[in-house]
Design a protein around this motif. Structure first.
Motif, PDB file in Angstrom:
ATOM      1  N   LYS A 287       1.167  -0.919   0.339  1.00 51.66           N
ATOM      2  CA  LYS A 287      -0.428  -0.202   0.050  1.00 51.66           C
ATOM      3  C   LYS A 287       0.384   1.454  -0.067  1.00 51.66           C
ATOM      4  CE  LYS A 287      -4.286  -2.005   1.780  1.00 51.66           C
ATOM      5  NZ  LYS A 287      -5.508  -1.750   3.017  1.00 51.66           N
ATOM      6  N   LEU A 288       2.109   1.391   0.804  1.00 53.08           N
ATOM      7  CA  LEU A 288       2.935   2.825   0.477  1.00 53.08           C
ATOM      8  C   LEU A 288       3.190   3.043  -0.473  1.00 53.08           C
ATOM      9  CD1 LEU A 288       3.718   4.072   2.735  1.00 53.08           C
ATOM     10  CD2 LEU A 288       6.598   2.215   3.140  1.00 53.08           C
ATOM     11  N   MET A 289       3.523   1.551  -1.759  1.00 53.76           N
ATOM     12  CA  MET A 289       4.066   2.280  -2.655  1.00 53.76           C
ATOM     13  C   MET A 289       2.649   1.870  -3.197  1.00 53.76           C
ATOM     14  SD  MET A 289       6.986  -1.232  -3.915  1.00 53.76           S
ATOM     15  CE  MET A 289       7.834  -2.115  -2.262  1.00 53.76           C
ATOM     16  N   GLN A 290       1.773   2.343  -3.792  1.00 56.06           N
ATOM     17  CA  GLN A 290       0.410   2.181  -4.601  1.00 56.06           C
ATOM     18  C   GLN A 290      -0.131   3.447  -3.833  1.00 56.06           C
ATOM     19  OE1 GLN A 290      -3.151   1.003  -2.745  1.00 56.06           O
ATOM     20  NE2 GLN A 290      -3.584  -0.011  -4.844  1.00 56.06           N
ATOM     21  N   GLY A 291       0.739   4.137  -2.730  1.00 59.62           N
ATOM     22  CA  GLY A 291       0.079   6.139  -2.127  1.00 59.62           C
ATOM     23  C   GLY A 291       1.377   6.781  -2.843  1.00 59.62           C
ATOM     24  N   ALA A 292       2.333   5.819  -3.258  1.00 60.50           N
ATOM     25  CA  ALA A 292       4.036   6.363  -4.092  1.00 60.50           C
ATOM     26  C   ALA A 292       3.227   6.774  -5.392  1.00 60.50           C
ATOM     27  CB  ALA A 292       5.060   5.861  -3.673  1.00 60.50           C
ATOM     28  N   GLY A 293       2.008   5.841  -6.305  1.00 59.95           N
ATOM     29  CA  GLY A 293       2.229   6.319  -7.385  1.00 59.95           C
ATOM     30  C   GLY A 293       3.278   4.973  -8.408  1.00 59.95           C
ATOM     31  N   LEU A 294       3.615   3.989  -7.455  1.00 61.27           N
ATOM     32  CA  LEU A 294       4.387   3.135  -7.793  1.00 61.27           C
ATOM     33  C   LEU A 294       4.047   1.573  -8.636  1.00 61.27           C
ATOM     34  CD1 LEU A 294       7.252   2.922  -5.550  1.00 61.27           C
ATOM     35  CD2 LEU A 294       7.680   4.823  -7.479  1.00 61.27           C
ATOM     36  N   ILE A 295       2.699   1.426  -8.667  1.00 58.23           N
ATOM     37  CA  ILE A 295       2.545  -0.299  -8.795  1.00 58.23           C
ATOM     38  C   ILE A 295       0.861   0.057  -9.991  1.00 58.23           C
ATOM     39  CG2 ILE A 295       4.027  -0.936  -7.015  1.00 58.23           C
ATOM     40  CD1 ILE A 295       1.153  -1.444  -5.494  1.00 58.23           C
ATOM     41  N   ALA A 296       0.926  -0.517 -11.108  1.00 62.47           N
ATOM     42  CA  ALA A 296       0.020  -0.581 -11.087  1.00 62.47           C
ATOM     43  C   ALA A 296      -1.029  -1.882 -10.535  1.00 62.47           C
ATOM     44  CB  ALA A 296       0.185  -0.987 -12.828  1.00 62.47           C
ATOM     45  N   ALA A 297      -2.276  -2.082 -11.783  1.00 60.97           N
ATOM     46  CA  ALA A 297      -2.888  -2.687 -11.799  1.00 60.97           C
ATOM     47  C   ALA A 297      -2.537  -4.328 -10.990  1.00 60.97           C
ATOM     48  CB  ALA A 297      -4.322  -2.985 -12.220  1.00 60.97           C
ATOM     49  N   PRO A 298      -2.884  -5.533  -9.952  1.00 66.56           N
ATOM     50  CA  PRO A 298      -1.903  -6.125 -10.496  1.00 66.56           C
ATOM     51  C   PRO A 298      -2.543  -7.455 -11.112  1.00 66.56           C
ATOM     52  CG  PRO A 298      -3.209  -6.533  -8.923  1.00 66.56           C
ATOM     53  CD  PRO A 298      -3.532  -5.181  -8.895  1.00 66.56           C
ATOM     54  N   VAL A 299      -1.713  -8.760 -11.477  1.00 65.16           N
ATOM     55  CA  VAL A 299      -1.517  -9.102 -12.334  1.00 65.16           C
ATOM     56  C   VAL A 299      -1.825 -11.023 -11.474  1.00 65.16           C
ATOM     57  CG1 VAL A 299      -0.989 -11.308 -14.107  1.00 65.16           C
ATOM     58  CG2 VAL A 299      -0.787  -8.765 -14.616  1.00 65.16           C
ATOM     59  N   TYR A 300      -2.822 -12.278 -11.342  1.00 64.50           N
ATOM     60  CA  TYR A 300      -3.402 -13.089 -10.778  1.00 64.50           C
ATOM     61  C   TYR A 300      -2.363 -14.037 -10.940  1.00 64.50           C
ATOM     62  CZ  TYR A 300      -5.712 -16.214  -7.946  1.00 64.50           C
ATOM     63  OH  TYR A 300      -6.325 -17.325  -6.809  1.00 64.50           O
ATOM     64  N   ARG A 301      -1.897 -14.892 -10.742  1.00 68.90           N
ATOM     65  CA  ARG A 301      -1.733 -16.099 -10.991  1.00 68.90           C
ATOM     66  C   ARG A 301      -1.327 -17.008  -9.222  1.00 68.90           C
ATOM     67  NH1 ARG A 301       2.627 -17.062 -14.088  1.00 68.90           N
ATOM     68  NH2 ARG A 301       3.420 -15.020 -13.917  1.00 68.90           N
ATOM     69  N   PRO A 302      -2.848 -17.884  -9.496  1.00 66.25           N
ATOM     70  CA  PRO A 302      -3.527 -18.791  -8.988  1.00 66.25           C
ATOM     71  C   PRO A 302      -2.197 -19.815  -8.613  1.00 66.25           C
ATOM     72  CG  PRO A 302      -4.146 -18.997 -10.958  1.00 66.25           C
ATOM     73  CD  PRO A 302      -3.603 -17.941 -11.331  1.00 66.25           C
ATOM     74  N   SER A 303      -2.186 -19.885  -7.417  1.00 70.16           N
ATOM     75  CA  SER A 303      -1.506 -21.616  -7.312  1.00 70.16           C
ATOM     76  C   SER A 303      -1.964 -22.509  -7.799  1.00 70.16           C
ATOM     77  CB  SER A 303      -1.359 -21.763  -5.212  1.00 70.16           C
ATOM     78  OG  SER A 303      -2.948 -21.919  -4.571  1.00 70.16           O
ATOM     79  N   ARG A 304      -1.760 -23.854  -7.468  1.00 66.76           N
ATOM     80  CA  ARG A 304      -2.159 -25.262  -8.423  1.00 66.76           C
ATOM     81  C   ARG A 304      -2.847 -25.850  -7.593  1.00 66.76           C
ATOM     82  NH1 ARG A 304       0.323 -28.303 -11.948  1.00 66.76           N
ATOM     83  NH2 ARG A 304       2.397 -27.348 -11.694  1.00 66.76           N
ATOM     84  N   THR A 305      -2.788 -25.193  -6.072  1.00 62.57           N
ATOM     85  CA  THR A 305      -3.757 -25.764  -5.524  1.00 62.57           C
ATOM     86  C   THR A 305      -5.887 -24.967  -5.187  1.00 62.57           C
ATOM     87  OG1 THR A 305      -2.981 -26.578  -3.146  1.00 62.57           O
ATOM     88  CG2 THR A 305      -4.875 -25.596  -2.814  1.00 62.57           C
ATOM     89  N   THR A 306      -5.123 -23.941  -6.065  1.00 59.35           N
ATOM     90  CA  THR A 306      -6.271 -22.698  -5.912  1.00 59.35           C
ATOM     91  C   THR A 306      -6.849 -23.700  -7.659  1.00 59.35           C
ATOM     92  OG1 THR A 306      -5.405 -21.345  -5.051  1.00 59.35           O
ATOM     93  CG2 THR A 306      -6.822 -20.288  -6.744  1.00 59.35           C
ATOM     94  N   ARG A 307      -5.786 -23.727  -8.588  1.00 59.58           N
ATOM     95  CA  ARG A 307      -6.673 -24.562  -9.604  1.00 59.58           C
ATOM     96  C   ARG A 307      -7.245 -25.480  -9.550  1.00 59.58           C
ATOM     97  NH1 ARG A 307      -1.371 -22.489 -11.562  1.00 59.58           N
ATOM     98  NH2 ARG A 307      -0.527 -24.429 -11.457  1.00 59.58           N
ATOM     99  N   VAL A 308      -6.362 -26.691  -8.628  1.00 58.14           N
ATOM    100  CA  VAL A 308      -7.254 -27.996  -8.485  1.00 58.14           C
ATOM    101  C   VAL A 308      -9.011 -27.823  -8.019  1.00 58.14           C
ATOM    102  CG1 VAL A 308      -7.219 -29.996  -7.195  1.00 58.14           C
ATOM    103  CG2 VAL A 308      -5.386 -29.525  -8.277  1.00 58.14           C
ATOM    104  N   HIS A 309      -9.120 -26.598  -6.718  1.00 56.58           N
ATOM    105  CA  HIS A 309     -10.133 -26.394  -6.282  1.00 56.58           C
ATOM    106  C   HIS A 309     -11.293 -25.858  -7.358  1.00 56.58           C
ATOM    107  CE1 HIS A 309      -8.432 -26.452  -2.207  1.00 56.58           C
ATOM    108  NE2 HIS A 309      -9.307 -27.503  -2.078  1.00 56.58           N
ATOM    109  N   HIS A 310     -10.982 -25.289  -8.720  1.00 56.22           N
ATOM    110  CA  HIS A 310     -11.200 -23.769  -9.486  1.00 56.22           C
ATOM    111  C   HIS A 310     -11.804 -25.917 -10.636  1.00 56.22           C
ATOM    112  CE1 HIS A 310     -12.732 -22.050 -12.969  1.00 56.22           C
ATOM    113  NE2 HIS A 310     -12.295 -22.281 -13.518  1.00 56.22           N
ATOM    114  N   LEU A 311     -10.973 -26.432 -11.377  1.00 57.85           N
ATOM    115  CA  LEU A 311     -11.920 -27.340 -11.777  1.00 57.85           C
ATOM    116  C   LEU A 311     -12.172 -28.157 -11.303  1.00 57.85           C
ATOM    117  CD1 LEU A 311      -7.598 -28.589 -13.552  1.00 57.85           C
ATOM    118  CD2 LEU A 311      -9.724 -27.447 -15.082  1.00 57.85           C
TER     119      LEU A 311
END
Length: 624
Positions: A287-311
């Motif tokens: 949040k500190l970097m976000q407040g300084a205008g350093l970061i953009a919207a994130p890219v999500y990389r799900p874990s393998r466990t998350t992918r298993v539950h989704h499938l």
């Protein structure tokens, strides 16, 4: 950073500076008070307002005997070393060891580096050419409750190289160099700074495999808005930190705090490391970097466990069980073909089975030989189906990103009644999240609280009294299903004040309690848990200690993002020391108006130390 062969030191391109010219540069550095410049202090990891000495503990990081404590003498020593004749081993030359300091001082003082014995680090320039950086990103792997170092999440950087794939980027990480896998030993030594911390430079795909396969952690990648010169500044400082250690402290001088020095080195004037408090948490630095205008919207990389539950969510219970059995070698691909499912569904069953089997291997739950024996028939059967494979992360629902979570510190104001006694209540919690707080951006079923203090002022007392102090309060309510069977657990320790009956009155007691059991998902409603607990008390009435055991159960119900309801029940039979039976029935209701403000109601009825009591309280919560 990646190793390269030694590069020959370039010969000076102009006449060397005379002793008189060198003295004038030294005098000018003093006149400009460069030792107090925030960027110089960033390069030395020296605080400008709080700690005025360097947080780096490795003597190799300094050229002056007292450079750790005196940035002025270190500046003079570095300047003198840049003008000094080269040592026999040019790799030991100051210009090769500290190129970021050299470039900054040369720019501020107008030094023509071509006239120096060594104009810069040829080895660094070779690495930079090979890396060909084109961007950088901040990476936030989500919290992982089974490792103390990862309970709050983690942050690292990736340097995007000439390759298109992010996985072929290089990662810059700061972590403790540990000598144990014991979580308790790590936590204790980490609290007191007994581990050295190092920056490391590793291929990003290795870190992704570590987090998503072994640790089952989702990853968020925030692009940093750095220009090419800023990337160079950051990498120059990374080069300076090769093999340099600092004492690692779990709560402040940790992974996320030390990454701030690299960010500050990239862009002079940020000074993010000066904006942290006594607790430095990965989410807060995001949040500190976000407040300084350093970061953009994130890219999500799900874990393998998350992918298993989704499938699995796309299949029926019977089809999911078939996929599980296939991965464990309890069924065969022929059973999938004979299941009566269409080709697309068969492909999904096989995809789920392969994904699940790979997650088991990543967590070392199956041997390599068993993994290969079971996986090859699955992949062979999948290749025979004329159904194109979907991308690994296709259609996985994206949860709220960490930067959308509530701030980690919280103040509570409340009032209530204990039977016929009215009380006011004040609470403050420096960190971090409990099970009733807004869930967006946090790990479901996880609670991490440190130094949570609650004071009460009863109407018949002259001043506020301690109600409860939770030094450490942790819960991990991960749900069981046909694929994974994690243990649900919690542990809590601190001080509390309880009434123990006349003539004993109120007493402060130290406590340590915890439990283990099972947690199940309730669809979209929330979680249900059942634990068997142990409770240890020290202090209170004679005999001044008590040890008890008993069951605990409850529900963690959520309606949307705003409402939470938590009914619970517990029974503890104390069998050693002060004997007796304590029980409680209660519920908590919370409404979180925004990510920063909420209100809650607590009601409970119970018996403790031979006294039956009813409590009703209303509280307002403010996160900051």
């Amino acid at each position: 950073m990646p190793a390269v062969q030694d590069e020959p030191a370039p010969a000076p391109q102009g006449p060397p500076y005379s002793d008189a010219e060198v003295r004038r540069f030294l005098q000018r550095a003093v006149a400009l008070d460069l030792q107090a410049d925030p960027y110089w202090r960033t390069l030395l990891h020296t605080g400008a307002t709080a700690k005025r000495f360097s947080r780096v503990d490795d003597p190799a990081f300094f050229l002056a005997p007292h450079g750790k404590y005196d940035p002025a003498t270190e500046l003079i020593a570095d300047l003198a070393a840049f003008f000094a004749p080269l040592p026999a081993d040019a790799n030991l030359a100051a210009a090769n060891r500290f190129p970021a300091r050299l470039e900054w001082l040369a720019e501020r003082l107008g030094i023509d580096r071509a006239r120096l014995p060594l104009a810069g680090s040829a080895a660094f320039e070779a690495v930079l050419r090979d890396l060909a950086p084109r961007g950088a990103a901040l990476v936030f792997p989500a919290a992982y409750m089974n490792t103390p170092a990862s309970m709050f999440g983690h942050t690292l950087l990736i340097i995007r190289s000439r390759y298109k794939s992010t996985l072929l980027s290089q990662s810059v990480n700061y972590a403790a160099s540990t000598d144990t896998n014991n979580g308790v030993a790590f936590a204790l030594k980490g609290i007191f700074g007994l581990y050295p911390g190092y920056y490391s430079f590793l291929p990003y795909y290795q870190k992704v495999a570590e987090y998503t396969d072994l640790d089952q952690r989702d990853i968020w990648e925030y692009e940093l808005s750095f220009s090419a010169p800023e990337l160079r500044h950051m990498l120059l400082h990374v080069w300076e930190m090769r093999g340099i250690h600092s004492d690692y402290y779990f709560f402040d001088e940790n992974c996320c705090f030390n990454l701030l020095y690299l960010i500050d080195a990239a862009r002079p004037g940020l000074d993010l490391h000066e904006r942290t408090g006594g607790w430095v948490i990965p989410l807060d630095t995001v949040k500190l970097m976000q407040g300084a205008g350093l970061i953009a919207a994130p890219v999500y990389r799900p874990s393998r466990t998350t992918r298993v539950h989704h499938l699995a969510s796309q299949l029926s219970a019977e089809q999911g069980e078939l996929a599980r059995a296939l991965a464990h070698g309890e069924s065969t691909p022929e059973a999938v073909a004979q299941s009566g499912a269409d080709a697309t569904t068969q492909a999904r069953i096989l995809d789920l089975s392969a994904e699940y089997l790979q997650s088991l291997r990543g967590r070392k739950k199956v041997a390599q030989a068993v993994f290969q024996h079971n996986l090859i028939p699955i992949l062979t059967a999948r290749s025979r189906l004329a159904v194109p494979p979907a991308p690994a992360d296709a259609a996985v629902p994206v949860p709220a990103s960490p930067d959308r979570g509530h701030p980690s510190a919280r103040v509570t104001l409340g009032a209530g009644r204990l039977d016929d006694l009215t009380f006011g209540e004040l609470g403050i919690r420096p960190a971090y999240h409990d099970l009733t707080d807004p869930i967006a951006g946090y790990l479901p079923g996880a609670q991490i609280e440190f130094a949570n203090l609650s004071l009460r002022w009863y109407e018949k007392e002259a001043h506020p009294q301690l109600n409860r102090f939770d030094a450490i309060n942790l819960s991990s309510f991960a749900t069981v299903d046909r694929f994974y069977q994690p243990l649900a657990w919690r542990v809590d320790t601190g001080l509390l004040r309880e009434e123990q009956g006349a003539p004993d009155g109120w007493h402060n007691q130290a406590f340590l309690n915890g439990g283990a059991g099972v947690c199940v998902g309730l669809g979209g409603l929330g979680l249900g848990y059942a634990l068997f607990d142990a409770d240890v008390r020290i202090g209170g009435r004679d005999p001044h200690h008590a040890i008890g055991f008993g069951p605990e159960a409850g529900l963690l119900l959520r309606v949307g993002d705003a409402w939470f309801l938590g009914p619970h029940a517990s029974l503890t039979r104390y069998v050693l020391g002060d004997r007796g039976t304590n029980w409680q029935l209660g519920a908590q209701l919370r409404c979180n108006f925004t990510g920063d403000v909420g209100i809650g109601i607590e009601a409970s009825r119970g018996s403790a130390w031979d006294l039956e009591r009813t409590v009703l309280a209303v509280r307002a919560y403010w996160f900051f």
